[in-house]
Design a protein around this motif. Structure first.
Motif, PDB file in Angstrom:
ATOM      1  N   LEU A  97       0.822  -1.210   0.000  1.00  0.00           N
ATOM      2  CA  LEU A  97       0.000   0.000   0.000  1.00  0.00           C
ATOM      3  C   LEU A  97       0.856   1.259   0.000  1.00  0.00           C
ATOM      4  CD1 LEU A  97      -2.849  -1.035   2.454  1.00  0.00           C
ATOM      5  CD2 LEU A  97      -2.984  -0.784  -0.033  1.00  0.00           C
ATOM      6  N   VAL A  98       1.930   1.268   0.782  1.00  0.00           N
ATOM      7  CA  VAL A  98       2.837   2.422   0.803  1.00  0.00           C
ATOM      8  C   VAL A  98       3.473   2.594  -0.572  1.00  0.00           C
ATOM      9  CG1 VAL A  98       5.048   3.254   1.722  1.00  0.00           C
ATOM     10  CG2 VAL A  98       3.298   2.374   3.271  1.00  0.00           C
ATOM     11  N   LEU A  99       3.908   1.512  -1.167  1.00  0.00           N
ATOM     12  CA  LEU A  99       4.538   1.575  -2.486  1.00  0.00           C
ATOM     13  C   LEU A  99       3.560   2.096  -3.530  1.00  0.00           C
ATOM     14  CD1 LEU A  99       6.999   0.862  -4.281  1.00  0.00           C
ATOM     15  CD2 LEU A  99       5.946  -1.373  -4.605  1.00  0.00           C
ATOM     16  N   LEU A 100       2.330   1.579  -3.526  1.00  0.00           N
ATOM     17  CA  LEU A 100       1.339   2.021  -4.510  1.00  0.00           C
ATOM     18  C   LEU A 100       0.948   3.475  -4.287  1.00  0.00           C
ATOM     19  CD1 LEU A 100      -0.990  -1.093  -4.743  1.00  0.00           C
ATOM     20  CD2 LEU A 100       0.766  -0.359  -6.357  1.00  0.00           C
ATOM     21  N   THR A 101       0.808   3.881  -3.032  1.00  0.00           N
ATOM     22  CA  THR A 101       0.446   5.263  -2.722  1.00  0.00           C
ATOM     23  C   THR A 101       1.552   6.206  -3.154  1.00  0.00           C
ATOM     24  OG1 THR A 101      -0.862   4.513  -0.857  1.00  0.00           O
ATOM     25  CG2 THR A 101      -0.270   6.823  -0.871  1.00  0.00           C
ATOM     26  N   VAL A 121      -0.091   9.474  -9.055  1.00  0.00           N
ATOM     27  CA  VAL A 121       0.095  10.836  -9.560  1.00  0.00           C
ATOM     28  C   VAL A 121      -1.296  11.420  -9.734  1.00  0.00           C
ATOM     29  CG1 VAL A 121       0.929  12.222 -11.479  1.00  0.00           C
ATOM     30  CG2 VAL A 121       2.197  10.203 -10.770  1.00  0.00           C
ATOM     31  N   PHE A 122      -1.535  12.556  -9.133  1.00  0.00           N
ATOM     32  CA  PHE A 122      -2.826  13.209  -9.232  1.00  0.00           C
ATOM     33  C   PHE A 122      -2.729  14.357 -10.225  1.00  0.00           C
ATOM     34  CE2 PHE A 122      -2.684  11.297  -5.030  1.00  0.00           C
ATOM     35  CZ  PHE A 122      -3.879  10.586  -5.018  1.00  0.00           C
TER      36      PHE A 122
END
Length: 71
Positions: A60-64, A68-69
């Protein structure tokens, strides 16, 4: 070839070296397409659940960190 990943920032502070090794191996498999499932086994009370929770948190940390927003 991708550069080696930095050592993870451990969320669960009381993992032993074998658990940390398992989490690191799970994280390394995230970069491999079509990798077979990672099997984690052992007798009761050896920390499998803590290891899996740490691996999920790391994913989850890696994906977060890679989101890119765009506005």
């Amino acid at each position: 070839m991708a550069p080696p990943a930095a050592a993870p920032r451990w969320i669960t502070r009381d993992l032993n070296d074998e658990q940390k090794h398992a989490v690191t191996a799970i994280m390394a498999r995230q970069a491999i397409e079509d990798a077979p499932p990672f099997v984690l086994f052992g007798p009761p009370g050896t920390g499998k659940t803590h290891t899996v929770i740490e691996a999920v948190c790391q994913v989850l940390v890696l994906l977060t960190a890679r989101l890119v927003f765009l506005d």
